[in-house]
Design an enzyme around this catalytic site. Structure first.
Site, PDB file in Angstrom:
ATOM      1  N   TYR A 103     -15.355 -43.126  -3.464  1.00 21.42           N
ATOM      2  CA  TYR A 103     -14.367 -41.903  -3.942  1.00 21.42           C
ATOM      3  C   TYR A 103     -12.982 -42.504  -3.771  1.00 21.42           C
ATOM      4  O   TYR A 103     -12.564 -43.033  -2.590  1.00 21.42           O
ATOM      5  CB  TYR A 103     -14.535 -40.658  -3.503  1.00 21.42           C
ATOM      6  CG  TYR A 103     -16.092 -39.888  -4.099  1.00 21.42           C
ATOM      7  CD1 TYR A 103     -15.765 -39.075  -5.279  1.00 21.42           C
ATOM      8  CD2 TYR A 103     -17.157 -40.006  -3.343  1.00 21.42           C
ATOM      9  CE1 TYR A 103     -17.045 -38.463  -5.607  1.00 21.42           C
ATOM     10  CE2 TYR A 103     -18.327 -39.413  -3.893  1.00 21.42           C
ATOM     11  CZ  TYR A 103     -18.088 -38.535  -4.912  1.00 21.42           C
ATOM     12  OH  TYR A 103     -19.330 -37.993  -5.520  1.00 21.42           O
ATOM     13  N   ASP A 108     -17.677 -31.743  -9.416  1.00 21.59           N
ATOM     14  CA  ASP A 108     -17.384 -30.211  -9.532  1.00 21.59           C
ATOM     15  C   ASP A 108     -16.333 -30.596 -10.866  1.00 21.59           C
ATOM     16  O   ASP A 108     -15.988 -31.220 -11.272  1.00 21.59           O
ATOM     17  CB  ASP A 108     -16.639 -29.872  -8.389  1.00 21.59           C
ATOM     18  CG  ASP A 108     -17.713 -29.771  -7.099  1.00 21.59           C
ATOM     19  OD1 ASP A 108     -18.647 -29.513  -7.485  1.00 21.59           O
ATOM     20  OD2 ASP A 108     -17.118 -29.891  -5.983  1.00 21.59           O
TER      21      ASP A 108
END
Length: 247
Positions: A111, A53
């Site tokens: 992540y 994003d």
């Protein structure tokens, strides 16, 4: 020839990874650079392991593309980096099998989410870590995280507008470690839903300040309702760290 590349990028000035009309994106910059290198008026399609994003960074994003050029694999990073903007870098390139797919061949993703807990905001960190100055109980955050490890339906931990029907995912590892200026969350899993890592980070921070108890995370999972879980942590603290493949 199919080429597999590992890239990094500073997400601060990008409107995410995927091409969007009239907006600066990572994919757009990659495809423009490849078009120049191929002396082509048409785009060279680039496939990534997944989208990130707006504001989200990557230390180890993986892409693939097909090329007729006979440039040695070890020269590709030099060729592309000469054409790419300073906030994208190709770290490694290798020739891949024709059946390799950056997204569908991936078996695990990692992540990391960075939080700095200093009393006052640091202007030099504002785009690269989440400023969270509340006192945190790290042990409670770790206890809460344990409920998320394993295979679960993560409906409560993804954006309500997510169109994916199957929301079952497997989390292999999830923990918080203390850093010099705050905390780092490391999470690995089979795959992640839209905003899933950010919602997990935000929810565990809620556990850290005592807004929820660690055991409430279990009931959040069972609710299968986005409103049951905690806040969505901002994108600028998130990094796609690594993508794993069988070979």
């Amino acid at each position: 020839m199919r080429l597999k590349c590992t890239i990094s990028y500073d997400g601060h000035l990008f409107n995410g990874y995927q091409v969007q009309p009239g907006k600066r994106t990572v994919q757009d910059e990659l495809e423009k650079a490849l078009a120049v290198l191929h002396k082509s008026k048409d785009r060279i399609p680039v496939v990534s392991s997944g989208r990130t994003d707006s504001g989200v960074h990557a230390a180890g994003q993986v892409i693939h593309f097909d090329t007729p050029l006979s440039i040695p694999a070890e020269r590709w990073p030099y060729a592309l980096n000469a054409l790419l903007p300073d906030d994208i870098a190709v770290k490694q390139a290798e020739i891949a099998d024709d059946g390799f797919h950056a997204r569908f061949s991936a078996v695990k993703k990692e992540y990391r989410y960075f939080v700095y807990t200093e009393k006052h905001p640091d202007v030099f960190k504002r785009h690269y870590a989440y400023h969270f100055s509340y006192r945190l109980n790290v042990q409670d955050m770790r206890e809460a995280a344990k409920h998320l490890i394993g295979t679960h339906d993560f409906t409560s931990f993804c954006a309500a507008k997510t169109e994916v029907q199957d929301k079952v995912r497997t989390i292999y590892e999830l923990d918080w470690t203390e850093t010099a200026d705050g905390l780092q969350m490391r999470i690995t899993g089979s795959g992640f839903l839209y905003n899933m890592v950010r919602i997990i980070a935000g929810t565990l921070l809620d556990a850290g300040i005592g807004k929820i108890s660690p055991d409430e995370v279990k009931s959040m999972l069972e609710a299968k309702d986005r409103e049951a879980a905690g806040r969505t942590a901002p994108g600028h603290g998130l990094y796609l760290w690594n993508v794993y493949y069988d070979n």
